[in-house]
Write a protein that holds these residues in place. Structure first.
Motif, short mmCIF file in Angstrom:
data_model
loop_
_atom_site.label_atom_id
_atom_site.label_comp_id
_atom_site.label_asym_id
_atom_site.label_seq_id
_atom_site.Cartn_x
_atom_site.Cartn_y
_atom_site.Cartn_z
N ILE A 96 -5.71 -5.10 1.04
CA ILE A 96 -6.97 -4.42 0.74
C ILE A 96 -7.21 -4.44 -0.76
O ILE A 96 -6.32 -4.07 -1.55
CB ILE A 96 -6.95 -2.96 1.25
CG1 ILE A 96 -6.77 -2.94 2.77
CG2 ILE A 96 -8.23 -2.22 0.85
CD1 ILE A 96 -6.81 -1.55 3.40
N HIS A 99 -11.22 -6.40 2.75
CA HIS A 99 -9.95 -6.52 3.48
C HIS A 99 -9.67 -8.00 3.71
O HIS A 99 -10.47 -8.67 4.37
CB HIS A 99 -10.02 -5.84 4.84
CG HIS A 99 -10.07 -4.35 4.77
ND1 HIS A 99 -9.76 -3.55 5.84
CD2 HIS A 99 -10.38 -3.51 3.76
CE1 HIS A 99 -9.89 -2.28 5.48
NE2 HIS A 99 -10.27 -2.23 4.23
N ALA A 132 -5.50 0.59 -1.72
CA ALA A 132 -5.46 -0.85 -1.99
C ALA A 132 -4.03 -1.35 -1.81
O ALA A 132 -3.08 -0.59 -1.96
CB ALA A 132 -5.94 -1.10 -3.41
N THR A 159 -9.58 -2.80 -3.59
CA THR A 159 -10.67 -1.87 -3.97
C THR A 159 -10.79 -1.96 -5.47
O THR A 159 -9.79 -1.82 -6.18
CB THR A 159 -10.38 -0.41 -3.58
OG1 THR A 159 -8.98 -0.24 -3.49
CG2 THR A 159 -10.96 -0.01 -2.28
N LYS A 167 0.85 -1.20 0.00
CA LYS A 167 0.00 0.00 0.00
C LYS A 167 0.87 1.24 0.00
O LYS A 167 1.94 1.24 0.61
CB LYS A 167 -0.80 0.07 1.31
CG LYS A 167 -1.92 -0.89 1.38
CD LYS A 167 -2.90 -0.47 2.43
CE LYS A 167 -2.36 -0.57 3.85
NZ LYS A 167 -3.39 -0.29 4.84
N TYR A 189 -5.53 4.08 3.54
CA TYR A 189 -6.75 3.39 3.14
C TYR A 189 -6.70 2.85 1.72
O TYR A 189 -7.68 2.30 1.23
CB TYR A 189 -7.96 4.33 3.29
CG TYR A 189 -8.50 4.29 4.70
CD1 TYR A 189 -9.39 3.29 5.08
CD2 TYR A 189 -8.11 5.23 5.64
CE1 TYR A 189 -9.87 3.23 6.37
CE2 TYR A 189 -8.58 5.19 6.93
CZ TYR A 189 -9.47 4.18 7.29
OH TYR A 189 -9.94 4.12 8.57
N LYS A 233 -16.85 -1.06 -6.76
CA LYS A 233 -15.96 -0.10 -6.07
C LYS A 233 -15.75 -0.43 -4.60
O LYS A 233 -14.95 0.21 -3.92
CB LYS A 233 -16.56 1.30 -6.18
CG LYS A 233 -16.66 1.77 -7.61
CD LYS A 233 -17.10 3.22 -7.65
CE LYS A 233 -17.45 3.62 -9.07
NZ LYS A 233 -18.63 4.47 -9.14
N SER A 274 -14.72 -2.07 -1.01
CA SER A 274 -13.44 -2.65 -0.56
C SER A 274 -13.64 -3.96 0.17
O SER A 274 -14.61 -4.15 0.90
CB SER A 274 -12.71 -1.77 0.43
OG SER A 274 -12.87 -0.45 0.20
#
Ligand SMILES: O=C(O)CCC(=O)C(=O)O
Ligand SMILES: [Fe+2]
Length: 347
Positions: free
Chosen positions: A122, A189, A101, A124, A95, A99, A185, A187
């Motif tokens: 993550i 985790h 991806a 997204t 990342k 926040y 769209k 997310s």
């Protein structure tokens, strides 16, 4: 070679991951003391039961959700492969911001004094770019499984959202106008908590609330999730372990549902502890509104005796506040009895 904080090939717990002198491992209730609701989605009393669970617990398990065990097995095995890659490979998709991806820790980790016994990834939108970097020769199976899982889980998310909104007194017409983000769209985790030689000295994930309307959590059957239960007839405030039951999902109520329900539904604080013998894998799917939609308490719930408890907030605004203020983010949009918004410079 210096250890990367997410390379868990440690023989003993390094100081950077040792929480034993901190206050984070308070009393956990014995299993079975106060039970987290299990809700059958085909129950004729579904709406009433979901409403009670959201109010009383902010967490529940669901059965009869209609998602094939095969999809879940495939998700588990893809996640296993992902986290088993060498750390150098995973860092190719690291990342670049809290926040965003990619591979790394959780966005609120800077608020904690130690590293968590956790690695996360993550997603997204489409996982394609990353998958090509991780598995240059065979990235299509990871992408196919993620896309299939997202499709299935998104319709489940809608079903749950629908039931929860009915439980808050909305009608079909109003519910159809509730803006929910497009599944492409949203997310996800993915989390891995490696087995740990000394689990009492580490923490898998620090206490937090989720930010969206609700979270649908898949787990690979290794327990570790605990929710903070308020004082009740059974006992004082305590951590309660969420049972793992094959093929049932855990549903967490998030901050935005707490706002939407004008504080009625409980955005549950939860954390993860780690196993000595087994790796825990989990995948959270966060149902949320589109980025430009302000979420505010439902007008139905506001009356002469009850004013709105929160001012309107968008999902990105809330995330920024969480990154900065962690557990005090909601206080920054809270309206007091006299209708004033609290002064967030004092937080
Ligand atoms: O791994 C778990 O059980 C919980 C993960 C979690 O709380 C999160 O991703 O927000
Ligand atoms: Fe969470």
């Amino acid at each position: 070679m210096m250890h990367h904080p997410q390379n868990f090939q440690f023989d003993s717990i390094p100081d950077s991951h040792d929480w034993s002198d901190l206050y984070y491992h308070p009393f956990a209730a014995p299993v079975g003391s106060g039970s987290i609701p299990v809700i059958d989605l085909n129950d004729p009393k579904l709406i009433e039961k979901i409403g009670m669970a959201c109010k009383e617990w902010g967490v529940f398990l669901i059965s009869n959700h209609g998602i094939e065990p095969e999809i879940l097995n495939q998700l588990g095995s893809q996640m296993h492969q992902l986290f088993a890659l060498p750390v150098e490979a995973k860092l190719k998709v690291a990342k670049t911001d809290g926040y965003g991806a990619g591979y790394g820790g959780i966005p609120i980790s800077p608020h904690f004094p130690k590293y968590m016994w956790h690695e996360g990834y993550i997603i997204t939108g489409s996982p394609l770019d990353h998958a090509q970097k991780l598995w240059p020769d065979d990235y299509s199976s990871f992408c196919a499984v993620i896309e299939e899982y997202k499709k299935a889980i998104n319709s489940l998310g809608w079903r749950l959202m629908h039931a929860i909104l009915l439980s808050l007194g909305m009608n079909e017409e109003e519910i159809n106008h509730t803006p929910i983000e497009d599944s492409s769209k949203i997310s996800m985790h993915l989390n891995s908590y490696p087995a740990c030689p000394d689990p009492d000295r580490v923490l898998g994930m620090g206490p937090h609330t989720d930010s969206g309307f609700l979270t649908i959590l898949y787990t690979n059957g290794v327990s570790g999730l605990q929710v903070l239960r308020h004082k009740d007839d059974v006992g004082p405030e305590r951590w309660v372990t969420v049972p793992v039951i094959p093929n049932k999902f855990v549903i967490n109520i998030g901050d935005l549902m707490h706002v939407l329900s004008n504080g009625r539904y409980h955005n549950v604080v939860h954390r993860v502890i780690v196993s000595r013998t087994n790796q825990r894998l989990s995948a959270g799917y966060f149902l949320r509104p589109p980025v430009d939609v302000k979420v505010e308490p439902l007008s139905k719930l506001i009356g002469p005796k009850e004013g709105p408890v929160y001012k309107p907030v968008t999902w990105p605004e809330l995330l920024r506040m969480k990154c900065m203020l962690y557990d005090k983010a909601l206080q920054a949009i809270k309206i007091d009895d006299l209708g004033r918004v609290l002064d967030d410079t004092k937080l």
